[in-house]
Motif scaffolding. Structure first.
Motif: not given
Length: 284
Positions: A241-242, A269-270, A275-276, A282-284
């Motif tokens: 699911x994540x 999300x784990x 973190x991903x 942050x890259x946006x």
């Protein structure tokens, strides 16, 4: 308060009124079997509208409450008959105990696609129309005259009641105003709160998927939206699911647009995938 007052007053003015098939008079407390002056004013106002719409029916709506010997609707019908209204011109709805039930039970007695109005005291019309709208009913409202000193006290009570029945939209609109006044290009805003407080409602308001009770929301540019989705069914699917959640986010965040809305993006999300996600944002 000022906006509520203006809106409540505007809803007492009916322009281009169609021919009405039914006139629904909302009940109020009676003394034993006797109609009170407040309820009599509603009935009298309802009769005025009924007489202006030939072929229409009066629906007297109200069940039996504490201290009442008969249902309110029956006392209301008797009062109207004594004023010269034919018995066959009256429909009795005598089961309702609340305004929501008044509207729902009365509507069930109407023929399909009928035009109707609600009659109550002037200070109560707007809230009755809001409740009707929430049931998907299209109708107009008429107010009966009430003594000014009673109207003032009742109006304050109605305003508080309106805030209660619309508390989710009030919180949402307040949150929207706060967000839109502080957000700037490149900024990231997090809305945190318990379930049911209106976070998803706020996002749907911004996207114009639902409409606010007052005013309108205007935005310029494309909005990209990542919704809540149930990924718990992973049978015969090698992806967790994540992983599905992160793939969806990766596919959407790079689409051209001026605003990105994420509804509970970290669900499923784990720690590593969170973190991903943060790295991508942050890259946006």
């Amino acid at each position: 308060m000022m906006m509520y007052t203006l809106t409540a007053w505007i809803n007492l003015i009916n322009w281009h009124v169609p021919h009405l098939d039914y006139v629904v008079v909302l009940g109020a407390g009676i003394m034993g079997k006797t109609v009170t002056p407040l309820l009599a004013a509603r009935i009298t106002r309802g009769i005025e509208i009924y007489q202006k719409n030939p072929g229409s029916k009066l629906i007297m709506s109200g069940g039996q409450g504490p201290g009442e010997d008969i249902p309110e609707a029956e006392a209301m019908a008797e009062y109207a008959i004594n004023l010269g209204i034919p018995k066959e011109g009256i429909i009795i709805e005598n089961k309702s105990r609340t305004t929501n039930e008044n509207l729902r039970f009365s509507h069930a007695l109407m023929k399909p696609n009928s035009k109707f109005c609600i009659v109550t005291n002037s200070y109560y019309v707007y809230r009755a129309l809001v409740l009707g709208k929430r049931q998907g009913l299209q109708c107009i409202g008429y107010g009966a005259k009430t003594k000014w000193h009673f109207t003032l006290n009742a109006f304050v009570r109605e305003f508080i009641a309106y805030l209660v029945i619309t508390k989710r939209i009030q919180i949402t609109v307040t949150g929207l105003f706060a967000v839109m006044t502080i957000i700037a290009a490149g900024e990231r805003i997090a809305l945190i709160g318990p379930n049911g407080i209106g976070k998803s409602t706020l996002l749907n308001l911004i996207r114009n998927k639902i409409q606010p009770d007052h005013g309108r929301i205007i935005h310029h540019g494309e909005i990209n939206y990542i919704p809540q989705i149930d990924y718990t069914d992973t049978i015969n699917d090698p992806k967790s699911a994540g992983q599905k959640r992160l793939t969806l986010i990766e596919n959407i965040i790079w689409l051209p647009g001026s605003l990105l809305l994420l509804d509970e993006p970290t669900v499923y999300l784990d720690e590593n995938n969170i973190e991903n996600l943060l790295y991508l944002l942050k890259k946006l």
